[in-house]
Design a protein around this motif. Structure first.
Motif, short mmCIF file in Angstrom:
data_model
loop_
_atom_site.label_atom_id
_atom_site.label_comp_id
_atom_site.label_asym_id
_atom_site.label_seq_id
_atom_site.Cartn_x
_atom_site.Cartn_y
_atom_site.Cartn_z
N ASP A 39 93.67 18.89 42.12
CA ASP A 39 92.92 18.10 41.13
C ASP A 39 93.37 16.65 41.24
O ASP A 39 94.57 16.38 41.25
N ARG A 81 90.46 15.57 45.27
CA ARG A 81 89.27 16.33 44.88
C ARG A 81 88.90 17.28 46.00
O ARG A 81 89.07 16.95 47.17
N CYS A 165 81.22 24.36 24.62
CA CYS A 165 81.28 24.46 23.16
C CYS A 165 79.92 24.20 22.53
O CYS A 165 79.66 23.13 21.98
N VAL A 264 79.81 19.78 43.74
CA VAL A 264 80.50 20.42 44.87
C VAL A 264 80.30 21.94 44.85
O VAL A 264 80.25 22.59 45.91
C1 FAD Z 1 83.50 17.87 22.21
C2 FAD Z 1 84.05 19.18 22.67
C3 FAD Z 1 84.46 20.11 21.74
C4 FAD Z 1 84.97 21.34 22.15
N1 FAD Z 1 85.40 22.21 21.18
C5 FAD Z 1 85.94 23.38 21.56
C6 FAD Z 1 86.48 24.25 20.57
O1 FAD Z 1 86.44 23.98 19.37
N2 FAD Z 1 87.03 25.42 20.98
C7 FAD Z 1 87.11 25.75 22.30
O2 FAD Z 1 87.67 26.80 22.60
N3 FAD Z 1 86.59 24.94 23.26
C8 FAD Z 1 86.03 23.76 22.93
N4 FAD Z 1 85.55 22.91 23.89
C9 FAD Z 1 85.38 23.40 25.29
C10 FAD Z 1 86.66 23.36 26.14
O3 FAD Z 1 87.26 22.10 26.11
C11 FAD Z 1 86.28 23.75 27.57
O4 FAD Z 1 85.55 24.96 27.53
C12 FAD Z 1 87.51 23.95 28.45
O5 FAD Z 1 88.19 22.73 28.58
C13 FAD Z 1 87.11 24.51 29.80
O6 FAD Z 1 88.19 24.53 30.69
P1 FAD Z 1 87.96 24.32 32.26
O7 FAD Z 1 89.30 24.39 32.88
O8 FAD Z 1 86.88 25.21 32.73
O9 FAD Z 1 87.38 22.82 32.39
P2 FAD Z 1 88.16 21.46 32.12
O10 FAD Z 1 89.24 21.66 31.12
O11 FAD Z 1 87.09 20.47 31.80
O12 FAD Z 1 88.85 21.11 33.51
C14 FAD Z 1 88.15 20.99 34.73
C15 FAD Z 1 89.10 20.34 35.74
O13 FAD Z 1 88.52 20.45 37.04
C16 FAD Z 1 88.77 19.25 37.74
N5 FAD Z 1 87.79 19.14 38.84
C17 FAD Z 1 86.45 18.97 38.73
N6 FAD Z 1 85.91 18.89 39.96
C18 FAD Z 1 86.92 19.03 40.85
C19 FAD Z 1 86.98 19.02 42.27
N7 FAD Z 1 85.89 18.85 43.03
N8 FAD Z 1 88.19 19.17 42.87
C20 FAD Z 1 89.32 19.34 42.13
N9 FAD Z 1 89.30 19.36 40.77
C21 FAD Z 1 88.12 19.19 40.14
C22 FAD Z 1 88.66 18.18 36.67
O14 FAD Z 1 89.33 16.98 37.06
C23 FAD Z 1 89.33 18.85 35.48
O15 FAD Z 1 90.72 18.57 35.42
C24 FAD Z 1 85.06 21.65 23.52
C25 FAD Z 1 84.67 20.70 24.48
C26 FAD Z 1 84.17 19.48 24.06
C27 FAD Z 1 83.76 18.46 25.09
#
Ligand code: FAD
Length: 415
Positions: A39, A81, A165, A264
């Protein structure tokens, strides 16, 4: 250009909620496991608190930490990335041209916010009374606008599903409506969604209808925001199947952007026709590549995309990855659990918890349609602790969710 091929037993793409949790849990279970976490982000964000920031109840600075400080000990961080997935060759290609070969791949790259799909939005976001809780940069501006509004029209929009969310667009709405009510302000609040109801699970949607009625909010179903003119303060929507355009003037506009799988993934053999990463909804394994797993926001699983879902999915992925590596052990299955703490007023939360097919599965034996102060405390204080200090360190915390029955009659809403 000289490029290098890195070889690791497990490669994890994305160090967000899902990637960090998986890396930490794998290390906790098998300390000798060779893991690369890929990342390029500088910061990691606790996104669930951005709703509270936009409601004037949380300090934005507390939602961000440097990513390098969160990488679990013994895990190799590749600050690049991923530009290409080559699952036929058990390899991903990085932005600097290097390759990473793996025995098992976990894809946890989150989702993409498509701000550009709403005409005029990028130019005006963060000014002209246009904000969004979906970005660290803008969530504080939401509260700035709401707290300065003395009257007029406030619009809150939701794009087509799936989004992360799904409750967050209306959390912003209720916190604002509650602020207007407490301060005796005459603000007309409107909610626009392409969907047919306030929530996808009817059990909770019926309770939310009462919240909407209580605040005198006008809900517009079948409406999709397509253009914003910041200087003129107008928002344009497409309505219904014939996509007729209607324009509405505003004093404040809260926008939730359209969302899709990262490009991607869309262009990779891991995606299905929808563009999301295809996985079995129970085992979280790719149907095409046995040594590839995916979880978090980037996959096709039909659950609500939340950190709560990540917390439930992580032990499943970890069990199934270790099973794949060792060739033994039982298979774990994800039941679709997600949780959506709906901030129905400043100080109270309706804690919507459910599994696949909308089965209501609260953690506590209390009617979850009744907003409670204890759940506000849970969201504001306990869940951030659980996230930073437990989940990201490989301890997913307690899991008490269970199918429970409640009376058919929807309780009265009291803010
Ligand atoms: C306003 C808001 C409110 C929310 N409220 C809630 C809530 O109340 N309760 C709850 O449970 N959830 C909530 N969520 C949702 C929660 O934040 C996400 O569901 C969660 O962060 C998902 O985790 P993830 O690891 O899939 O994605 P993320 O945490 O978004 O992480 C994705 C990672 O992948 C990396 N990445 C992307 N593309 C590449 C690439 N090509 N190569 C390498 N790395 C890459 C990014 O840099 C990032 O670090 C909310 C979200 C928002 C925006």
């Amino acid at each position: 250009m000289t490029t290098t091929t890195h070889r690791h037993t497990v490669a994890i793409v994305g160090a967000g909620a899902a990637g960090l949790t998986a890396a930490a849990m794998l290390k906790r279970t098998r300390p000798d496991l060779d893991i690369a976490l890929i990342d390029s982000a500088t910061y990691h964000y606790y996104q669930p608190a951005w709703t509270l920031v936009g409601g004037g109840c949380y300090d934005i600075g507390r939602t961000r930490r440097e990513l390098r400080t969160l990488i679990p000990q013994g895990v190799r961080h590749l600050a690049e990335r991923v530009e290409q997935f080559e699952p036929e060759h058990n390899r991903v290609v990085l932005g600097n041209g290097d390759a990473v070969e793996y025995q098992v791949l976990i894809v946890a790259a989150g989702l993409q916010l498509d701000w550009h799909k709403i005409e005029g939005l990028k130019e005006t976001l963060g000014k002209n009374g246009v904000s969004s809780n979906y970005a660290y940069e803008y969530a504080p501006y939401t509260w700035q606008c709401i707290s300065q509004l003395k009257g007029g029209v406030a619009l809150f929009t939701q794009p087509a599903m799936p989004i992360k969310c799904a409750g967050a667009p209306q959390k912003a709405l209720y916190l604002a409506a509650d602020h207007f009510r407490r301060n005796g302000l005459s603000v007309q609040s409107h909610f626009y969604t392409p969907g047919p109801a306030m929530f996808s699970v009817p059990f909770y949607a019926q309770a939310l209808d009462k919240v909407v009625a209580h605040y005198g909010i006008t809900a517009h179903f079948g409406h999709t925001l397509v253009a914003v003119d910041g200087p003129r303060r107008t928002a344009t929507f497409e309505v219904g199947p014939d996509k007729q355009r209607v324009t509405q003037a505003f004093d404040f506009l809260h926008v939730v952007p359209p969302q899709s799988a990262p490009d991607v993934i869309k262009r990779s053999p891991l995606a299905d026709a929808s563009g999301w990463m295809a996985v079995d909804k129970f085992t979280l394994q790719s149907p095409k590549y046995d040594n590839v797993f995916g979880f978090g926001d980037c996959t096709t699983t039909p659950n609500s995309k939340t950190a709560a879902a990540v917390r439930a999915q992580a032990p499943v992925v970890v069990t199934n990855v270790l099973r794949r590596l060792s060739g033994s052990g039982g298979e774990a299955r994800y039941d679709g659990y997600a949780s959506c703490p709906l901030t129905t007023s400043r100080g109270k939360i309706m804690l919507a918890e459910f599994c696949y097919d909308g089965v209501v599965t609260p953690s506590f034996p209390l009617d979850p349609r009744i907003p409670r102060r204890s759940y506000w405390w849970l969201k504001k204080h306990y869940l951030p602790y659980l996230y930073w200090e437990q989940m990201l360190r490989g301890r997913p915390g307690p899991d008490w969710h269970a199918k429970r029955e409640f009376p058919a009659q929807v309780p009265t809403f009291e803010p």
